[in-house]
Design a protein around this motif. Structure first.
Motif, PDB file in Angstrom:
ATOM      1  N   ALA A  42       0.864  -1.181   0.000  1.00  9.67           N
ATOM      2  CA  ALA A  42       0.000   0.000   0.000  1.00  9.67           C
ATOM      3  C   ALA A  42       0.902   1.232   0.000  1.00  9.67           C
ATOM      4  N   LEU A  43       0.605   2.160  -0.872  1.00 13.41           N
ATOM      5  CA  LEU A  43       1.462   3.337  -1.037  1.00 13.41           C
ATOM      6  C   LEU A  43       0.723   4.597  -0.613  1.00 13.41           C
ATOM      7  N   PRO A  44       1.292   5.359   0.327  1.00 10.71           N
ATOM      8  CA  PRO A  44       0.663   6.608   0.745  1.00 10.71           C
ATOM      9  C   PRO A  44       0.952   7.719  -0.273  1.00 10.71           C
ATOM     10  N   LEU A  45       0.210   7.720  -1.357  1.00 11.14           N
ATOM     11  CA  LEU A  45       0.414   8.679  -2.444  1.00 11.14           C
ATOM     12  C   LEU A  45      -0.551   9.845  -2.315  1.00 11.14           C
ATOM     13  N   GLN A  46      -0.175  10.964  -2.910  1.00  9.68           N
ATOM     14  CA  GLN A  46      -1.040  12.138  -2.951  1.00  9.68           C
ATOM     15  C   GLN A  46      -1.354  12.471  -4.406  1.00  9.68           C
ATOM     16  N   TYR A  98       8.529  11.877  -7.267  1.00 11.63           N
ATOM     17  CA  TYR A  98       9.194  11.628  -5.993  1.00 11.63           C
ATOM     18  C   TYR A  98       9.902  12.882  -5.467  1.00 11.63           C
ATOM     19  N   LYS A  99       9.438  13.376  -4.314  1.00 10.78           N
ATOM     20  CA  LYS A  99      10.079  14.502  -3.618  1.00 10.78           C
ATOM     21  C   LYS A  99      10.401  15.653  -4.573  1.00 10.78           C
ATOM     22  N   ASP A 100       9.420  16.070  -5.343  1.00 10.59           N
ATOM     23  CA  ASP A 100       9.644  17.086  -6.362  1.00 10.59           C
ATOM     24  C   ASP A 100       8.620  18.195  -6.245  1.00 10.59           C
ATOM     25  N   ASP A 101       8.991  19.369  -6.684  1.00 13.29           N
ATOM     26  CA  ASP A 101       8.077  20.500  -6.774  1.00 13.29           C
ATOM     27  C   ASP A 101       7.168  20.264  -7.976  1.00 13.29           C
ATOM     28  N   PRO A 102       5.856  20.324  -7.799  1.00 18.00           N
ATOM     29  CA  PRO A 102       4.949  20.063  -8.926  1.00 18.00           C
ATOM     30  C   PRO A 102       5.207  20.958 -10.139  1.00 18.00           C
ATOM     31  N   PRO A 123       5.509  13.507  -2.169  1.00 18.36           N
ATOM     32  CA  PRO A 123       6.322  14.679  -1.836  1.00 18.36           C
ATOM     33  C   PRO A 123       7.255  14.488  -0.643  1.00 18.36           C
ATOM     34  N   GLU A 124       6.913  13.623   0.274  1.00 17.05           N
ATOM     35  CA  GLU A 124       7.740  13.427   1.466  1.00 17.05           C
ATOM     36  C   GLU A 124       8.536  12.134   1.423  1.00 17.05           C
ATOM     37  N   GLY A 125       8.349  11.323   0.381  1.00 23.80           N
ATOM     38  CA  GLY A 125       9.094  10.081   0.255  1.00 23.80           C
ATOM     39  C   GLY A 125       8.546   8.933   1.071  1.00 23.80           C
TER      40      GLY A 125
END
Length: 180
Positions: A42-46, A98-102, A123-125
C-alpha cells in the motif's frame, strides 16, 4: 637469486592489483529484492497537481510499469526517451513524482513529453520508504494480480528492458490473457 628477490615484491604487487581489478570489474551478483514476487505494498500517495489523471495501484487492471522519477534527477532525464518509446508501444506506465516540486515536474513533462498513463505524488518520500527506494529513478513491473515481478534501480534503457523486464512482461501479458 638476487634477481628473484628483486622482482618478487613487484610480482606480488602486480598479482594483488590484478586480483583487485578482477574483483572490482566483475559484475555484482544480483541482490535479492524483498518485493519481487510479493504484492505491491500500500502506497501513501497524494494527488499530483496539474492536468494529469491520478491512479490507485489496486485499481489498475493488467500488467503495468510503475516508474518513480523526479525533475531534479539526471538519470530520469536520461531514461525519459525510452519511457516515451515504451508508451508509444502501448505499455502502460504509471508515474510517481518523488520529492519534487509540482511546477518543476510539470515543466519537465512539458519539455520532454508525458509517457505516463497517470501520475501521483510522493512529496515526502513515504511511498518511497514502502517501496524500499534507494533513489530515483526506479521502475517496477507489476502484474495483473498486483504482484511485483521485476524492478530496476536506475535509468531504464532498452538493454535493461531486454535483460530484466521483457520475459516477465510477456509472462504477465500471457497470464492476464488467460485470466481474462
Amino acid at each position: 637469486m638476487s634477481r628473484v628477490l628483486l622482482w618478487a615484491p613487484l610480482g606480488s604487487i602486480a598479482l594483488l592489483v590484478a586480483i583487485f581489478a578482477i574483483a572490482l570489474l566483475a559484475p555484482a551478483p544480483e541482490a535479492s529484492d524483498p518485493l519481487k514476487d510479493e504484492p505491491l505494498p500500500a502506497l501513501p500517495l497524494q494527488d499530483f497537481a496539474g492536468p494529469y489523471p491520478g491512479f490507485e495501484p489496486e485499481d489498475i487492471e493488467g500488467p503495468y510499469l510503475l516508474n518513480v522519477w523526479a525533475s531534479w534527477c539526471p538519470p530520469c532525464r536520461v531514461e525519459h526517451p525510452f519511457l516515451m518509446q515504451l508508451d508509444a508501444e502501448g505499455k502502460p506506465i504509471y508515474g510517481i513524482v518523488y520529492k519534487d516540486d509540482p511546477v518543476d515536474a510539470i515543466g519537465f513533462l512539458d519539455e520532454l513529453g508525458n509517457p505516463f498513463t497517470a501520475l501521483m505524488a510522493d512529496p515526502e518520500g513515504r511511498a518511497g520508504l514502502e517501496l524500499g527506494l534507494t533513489g530515483a529513478p526506479e521502475t517496477f513491473l507489476v502484474d495483473e494480480a498486483g504482484v511485483v515481478r521485476a524492478r530496476w534501480r536506475g535509468a531504464l534503457s532498452e538493454p535493461v528492458w531486454i535483460r530484466h523486464f521483457e520475459d516477465e512482461w510477456q509472462a504477465a501479458l500471457a497470464r492476464a490473457a488467460a485470466a481474462g
